[in-house]
Design a protein around this motif. Sequence first.
Motif, PDB file in Angstrom:
ATOM      1  N   ALA A   1       0.831  -1.213   0.000  1.00  0.00           N
ATOM      2  CA  ALA A   1       0.000   0.000   0.000  1.00  0.00           C
ATOM      3  C   ALA A   1       0.862   1.258   0.000  1.00  0.00           C
ATOM      4  CB  ALA A   1      -0.942  -0.004   1.196  1.00  0.00           C
ATOM      5  N   GLU A   2       1.734   1.428   1.010  1.00  0.00           N
ATOM      6  CA  GLU A   2       2.552   2.630   1.086  1.00  0.00           C
ATOM      7  C   GLU A   2       3.610   2.501   2.176  1.00  0.00           C
ATOM      8  OE1 GLU A   2      -0.162   5.909   2.072  1.00  0.00           O
ATOM      9  OE2 GLU A   2       0.771   5.960   4.029  1.00  0.00           O
ATOM     10  N   VAL A   3       4.531   3.453   2.178  1.00  0.00           N
ATOM     11  CA  VAL A   3       5.537   3.556   3.228  1.00  0.00           C
ATOM     12  C   VAL A   3       5.160   4.751   4.093  1.00  0.00           C
ATOM     13  CG1 VAL A   3       7.976   3.969   3.750  1.00  0.00           C
ATOM     14  CG2 VAL A   3       7.346   2.536   1.805  1.00  0.00           C
ATOM     15  N   PHE A   4       5.223   4.561   5.410  1.00  0.00           N
ATOM     16  CA  PHE A   4       4.830   5.591   6.366  1.00  0.00           C
ATOM     17  C   PHE A   4       5.925   5.713   7.412  1.00  0.00           C
ATOM     18  CE2 PHE A   4       2.619   6.548  10.446  1.00  0.00           C
ATOM     19  CZ  PHE A   4       2.169   7.822  10.129  1.00  0.00           C
ATOM     20  N   GLU A   5       6.268   6.932   7.767  1.00  0.00           N
ATOM     21  CA  GLU A   5       7.285   7.164   8.784  1.00  0.00           C
ATOM     22  C   GLU A   5       6.625   7.697  10.049  1.00  0.00           C
ATOM     23  OE1 GLU A   5      11.701   8.992   8.784  1.00  0.00           O
ATOM     24  OE2 GLU A   5      10.172  10.292   7.929  1.00  0.00           O
ATOM     25  N   ARG A   6       6.965   7.084  11.190  1.00  0.00           N
ATOM     26  CA  ARG A   6       6.432   7.543  12.471  1.00  0.00           C
ATOM     27  C   ARG A   6       7.601   7.891  13.383  1.00  0.00           C
ATOM     28  NH1 ARG A   6       2.300   4.113  14.163  1.00  0.00           N
ATOM     29  NH2 ARG A   6       0.863   5.708  13.489  1.00  0.00           N
ATOM     30  N   ILE A   7       7.662   9.174  13.765  1.00  0.00           N
ATOM     31  CA  ILE A   7       8.662   9.649  14.717  1.00  0.00           C
ATOM     32  C   ILE A   7       7.896  10.137  15.942  1.00  0.00           C
ATOM     33  CG2 ILE A   7      10.523  11.292  15.163  1.00  0.00           C
ATOM     34  CD1 ILE A   7      10.973  11.381  12.095  1.00  0.00           C
ATOM     35  N   VAL A   8       8.168   9.541  17.093  1.00  0.00           N
ATOM     36  CA  VAL A   8       7.455   9.841  18.332  1.00  0.00           C
ATOM     37  C   VAL A   8       8.387  10.585  19.279  1.00  0.00           C
ATOM     38  CG1 VAL A   8       6.214   8.839  20.299  1.00  0.00           C
ATOM     39  CG2 VAL A   8       6.049   7.759  18.047  1.00  0.00           C
ATOM     40  N   ASN A   9       7.873  11.688  19.855  1.00  0.00           N
ATOM     41  CA  ASN A   9       8.629  12.475  20.848  1.00  0.00           C
ATOM     42  C   ASN A   9      10.026  12.863  20.369  1.00  0.00           C
ATOM     43  OD1 ASN A   9       6.425  12.227  22.577  1.00  0.00           O
ATOM     44  ND2 ASN A   9       7.272  10.437  23.602  1.00  0.00           N
ATOM     45  N   ASP A  10      10.089  13.503  19.205  1.00  0.00           N
ATOM     46  CA  ASP A  10      11.355  14.002  18.651  1.00  0.00           C
ATOM     47  C   ASP A  10      12.438  12.938  18.557  1.00  0.00           C
ATOM     48  OD1 ASP A  10      10.378  16.604  18.258  1.00  0.00           O
ATOM     49  OD2 ASP A  10      10.818  17.151  20.333  1.00  0.00           O
ATOM     50  N   GLY A  11      12.072  11.724  18.195  1.00  0.00           N
ATOM     51  CA  GLY A  11      13.055  10.679  17.963  1.00  0.00           C
ATOM     52  C   GLY A  11      13.191   9.658  19.074  1.00  0.00           C
ATOM     53  N   GLU A  12      12.377   9.791  20.129  1.00  0.00           N
ATOM     54  CA  GLU A  12      12.418   8.770  21.176  1.00  0.00           C
ATOM     55  C   GLU A  12      12.135   7.397  20.559  1.00  0.00           C
ATOM     56  OE1 GLU A  12      10.369   7.569  25.437  1.00  0.00           O
ATOM     57  OE2 GLU A  12       9.646   9.338  24.389  1.00  0.00           O
ATOM     58  N   TYR A  13      11.186   7.373  19.623  1.00  0.00           N
ATOM     59  CA  TYR A  13      10.919   6.196  18.800  1.00  0.00           C
ATOM     60  C   TYR A  13      10.910   6.667  17.355  1.00  0.00           C
ATOM     61  CZ  TYR A  13       9.330   3.950  23.107  1.00  0.00           C
ATOM     62  OH  TYR A  13       9.258   3.429  24.361  1.00  0.00           O
ATOM     63  N   HIS A  14      11.497   5.891  16.456  1.00  0.00           N
ATOM     64  CA  HIS A  14      11.521   6.244  15.043  1.00  0.00           C
ATOM     65  C   HIS A  14      11.344   4.964  14.221  1.00  0.00           C
ATOM     66  CE1 HIS A  14      13.676   8.591  11.578  1.00  0.00           C
ATOM     67  NE2 HIS A  14      12.557   8.010  11.182  1.00  0.00           N
ATOM     68  N   TYR A  15      10.210   4.884  13.536  1.00  0.00           N
ATOM     69  CA  TYR A  15       9.884   3.715  12.729  1.00  0.00           C
ATOM     70  C   TYR A  15       9.664   4.118  11.277  1.00  0.00           C
ATOM     71  CZ  TYR A  15       8.826   1.417  17.168  1.00  0.00           C
ATOM     72  OH  TYR A  15       8.906   0.891  18.430  1.00  0.00           O
ATOM     73  N   VAL A  16      10.078   3.255  10.372  1.00  0.00           N
ATOM     74  CA  VAL A  16       9.694   3.327   8.972  1.00  0.00           C
ATOM     75  C   VAL A  16       8.825   2.096   8.752  1.00  0.00           C
ATOM     76  CG1 VAL A  16      10.459   3.238   6.575  1.00  0.00           C
ATOM     77  CG2 VAL A  16      11.769   4.555   8.262  1.00  0.00           C
ATOM     78  N   LEU A  17       7.552   2.347   8.425  1.00  0.00           N
ATOM     79  CA  LEU A  17       6.557   1.278   8.335  1.00  0.00           C
ATOM     80  C   LEU A  17       6.130   1.052   6.891  1.00  0.00           C
ATOM     81  CD1 LEU A  17       4.414   2.577  11.303  1.00  0.00           C
ATOM     82  CD2 LEU A  17       6.041   0.685  11.360  1.00  0.00           C
TER      83      LEU A  17
END
Length: 143
Positions: free
Chosen positions: A74-90
């Motif tokens: 479907a697509e690529v989605f980037e999630r960055i939580v709390n200024d990089g506390e968590y960083h995912y490429v989904l």
Amino acid sequence: MSDDRRHPKRPILGVGALIIDGENIVMIQRGKPPNEGWWSLPGGVVEAGEKLEDALRREVREETGLELDAVQFAEVFERIVNDGEYHYVLIDYICRATPGQSPRAGSDSRAARWFHRSELSAMRITEGTLEVIERVLANHAAK
């Protein structure tokens, strides 16, 4: 126990499943940080040596008990939580579950169930997830 996903040196690769049936989609209530208690798409982290589709099927099975019948990128989605506390490429996939199954909470989820698309806007959903769902469903319907 340390959380090796917190403050990663590099983004973490994950997969997500938009399991749809008409106007309905499977959502899980997250059972662990980040965003514990929030609703999201089933999915998770790809393990070293694991193919993307294998990771997707494993994560969906672990979180919902569902087996997938069909999978399509479907697509690529980037999630960055709390200024990089968590960083995912989904990498998100649109999926269909094998008929006759009902989702149930698994190892990383508090709850798993079908929701009608119209219910989603009133839910406590992880940041960016509703936009991904709407975008993917709109693109899927256009095909």
